[in-house]
Design a protein around this motif. Structure first.
Motif, PDB file in Angstrom:
ATOM      1  N   LEU A   1      -3.977   7.862  -5.731  1.00  0.00           N
ATOM      2  CA  LEU A   1      -3.195   6.687  -5.310  1.00  0.00           C
ATOM      3  C   LEU A   1      -1.704   7.016  -5.389  1.00  0.00           C
ATOM      4  O   LEU A   1      -1.310   7.918  -6.122  1.00  0.00           O
ATOM      5  N   PRO A   2      -0.868   6.317  -4.612  1.00  0.00           N
ATOM      6  CA  PRO A   2       0.544   6.692  -4.559  1.00  0.00           C
ATOM      7  C   PRO A   2       1.313   6.420  -5.849  1.00  0.00           C
ATOM      8  O   PRO A   2       0.968   5.531  -6.610  1.00  0.00           O
ATOM      9  N   ASP A   3       2.366   7.222  -6.038  1.00  0.00           N
ATOM     10  CA  ASP A   3       3.263   7.094  -7.185  1.00  0.00           C
ATOM     11  C   ASP A   3       4.549   6.456  -6.668  1.00  0.00           C
ATOM     12  O   ASP A   3       5.268   7.057  -5.861  1.00  0.00           O
TER      13      ASP A   3
ATOM     14  N   LEU B   1       0.758  -1.329   6.838  1.00  0.00           N
ATOM     15  CA  LEU B   1       0.100  -1.637   5.564  1.00  0.00           C
ATOM     16  C   LEU B   1       1.116  -2.082   4.520  1.00  0.00           C
ATOM     17  O   LEU B   1       0.874  -3.013   3.749  1.00  0.00           O
ATOM     18  N   SER B   2       2.272  -1.426   4.520  1.00  0.00           N
ATOM     19  CA  SER B   2       3.278  -1.691   3.483  1.00  0.00           C
ATOM     20  C   SER B   2       3.736  -3.143   3.438  1.00  0.00           C
ATOM     21  O   SER B   2       4.233  -3.609   2.412  1.00  0.00           O
ATOM     22  N   GLY B   3       3.558  -3.854   4.533  1.00  0.00           N
ATOM     23  CA  GLY B   3       3.939  -5.271   4.566  1.00  0.00           C
ATOM     24  C   GLY B   3       3.199  -6.110   3.545  1.00  0.00           C
ATOM     25  O   GLY B   3       3.635  -7.222   3.218  1.00  0.00           O
TER      26      GLY B   3
ATOM     27  N   ARG C   1       3.775  -9.085  -7.391  1.00  0.00           N
ATOM     28  CA  ARG C   1       4.942  -8.609  -8.150  1.00  0.00           C
ATOM     29  C   ARG C   1       4.594  -7.401  -9.006  1.00  0.00           C
ATOM     30  O   ARG C   1       3.431  -7.124  -9.258  1.00  0.00           O
ATOM     31  N   GLY C   2       5.631  -6.755  -9.474  1.00  0.00           N
ATOM     32  CA  GLY C   2       5.462  -5.723 -10.476  1.00  0.00           C
ATOM     33  C   GLY C   2       5.428  -6.377 -11.851  1.00  0.00           C
ATOM     34  O   GLY C   2       6.099  -7.380 -12.084  1.00  0.00           O
ATOM     35  N   HIS C   3       4.624  -5.783 -12.736  1.00  0.00           N
ATOM     36  CA  HIS C   3       4.493  -6.297 -14.102  1.00  0.00           C
ATOM     37  C   HIS C   3       4.902  -5.190 -15.075  1.00  0.00           C
ATOM     38  O   HIS C   3       4.283  -4.112 -15.074  1.00  0.00           O
TER      39      HIS C   3
END
Ligand code: HIF
Length: 291
Positions: free
Chosen positions: A144-146, A171-173, A179-181
């Motif tokens: 998976l991407p970093d 896809l990035s949309g 959110r980030g946690h």
């Protein structure tokens, strides 16, 4: 005679209406008990589960992908990229108790479809037919991407699954959602002002806001200069640094309809990477709860 009836029921193949019933059960769960969770919906984390189950696919070896639902097991559940997804798997477990005939692999991908559609996104065609595998089939770490990396890494990861530049941007949309946690990925904050609504705002904000490095002790991320409440990951910023990516950011920022169409097709395919469907399996299109 009664035992014959039971056997028949178990043997008969689930029909579209059976999957629609699972769809509705998931839809009803999105906001149940979410009053104090994030932005009031489990939708975004269910999208992330569906994507992380699928995004391990490697086209060269045909390994990984949503078929198998191997994130049920360690080591895959403990991979850093999957931090926080237990929340989503637990919700899916409660659905599985009611519909034990569905595979976890079908269920998790269907969960992504439900979440996107119920958050006002495009209709996502979906096909059943995944089967669960055991712990030996777990994907290796690092597929998976970093988020701390740049466009080269994005291409390495997404080309491996078989995507092109346009599809990567489409896809990035999905980062319009959620959110980030800090306790999961380390990143913090939503990408948009409406993190439980599927829109093309990710692209609009990426272009329209001034983005600056956030001054904090956490991982390097960008924040919008105006409100300092939104975030962009380094991999998100790569989409406007790279010419070939930026071209599509411009198009999707200006044309929500085109974005919905391209995203819908790409997300549907993402959920199917590496899945050996039975010949003739027809795509299903589910009705939203208040359709
Ligand atoms: Fe995400 N993503 N993603 N992502 N993602 C996070 C959260 C979500 C990447 C990193 C992160 C996609 C691509 C990439 C969602 C959906 C999709 C987080 C924050 C990180 C770090 C996790 C947390 O702390 O809770 C990277 C590097 C990607 C490559 C570009 C997909 C296209 C956008 C494939 C995709 O669909 C969703 C939804 C969330 C929000 C989860 C939440 O709990 O709110």
């Amino acid at each position: 005679p009664s035992t014959t009836g039971t056997a028949l029921k178990k043997l008969s193949k689930p029909a579209e209406k059976d999957y629609q019933a699972v769809y509705e059960a998931i839809a009803e769960k999105l906001e149940e008990g979410a009053e104090n969770y994030d932005d009031g919906s489990f939708g975004p984390v269910l999208v992330r589960l569906a994507w992380h189950a699928s995004g391990t696919y490697d086209k060269e070896t045909g390994t990984g992908g949503s078929n198998g639902a191997t994130m049920r097991f360690a080591p895959e559940s403990d991979h850093g990229a999957n931090a926080g997804l237990k929340v989503a798997r637990d919700i899916m477990e409660s659905i599985h108790k009611r519909f034990p005939w569905i595979s976890y692999s079908d269920l998790w991908t269907l969960g992504g479809v439900v979440a996107i559609q119920e958050m006002q996104g495009p209709t996502i065609s979906w096909r059943p037919g995944r089967s669960d595998k055991d712990v030996a089939a777990c994907s290796p770490d690092g597929r998976l991407p970093d988020a701390s990396k740049d466009q080269r890494h994005l291409r390495d990861i997404f080309y491996r699954m078989g995507w092109n530049d346009q599809e990567i941007v489409a896809l990035s949309g999905a980062h319009a959602l959620g959110r980030g946690h800090p306790d999961r990925s380390g990143y913090s904050g939503p990408w948009t002002f409406s993190p439980t609504m599927f829109t093309n705002d990710f692209f609009k904000l990426l272009l329209d806001e001034k983005w600056q490095w956030k001054k904090w002790n956490g991982p390097e991320q960008h924040e919008d200069k105006k409100t300092q409440s939104l975030m962009m990951l380094p991999t998100d910023m790569a989409l406007i640094k790279d010419k070939s990516f930026k071209k599509w950011v411009d198009i999707y920022a200006n044309d929500q309809e085109k974005f919905f169409e391209d995203f819908g097709n790409a997300f549907s395919r993402l959920l199917e990477l590496g899945v050996p469907f039975e010949e003739g399996t027809k795509p299903m299109r589910f009705k939203t709860l208040n359709a």
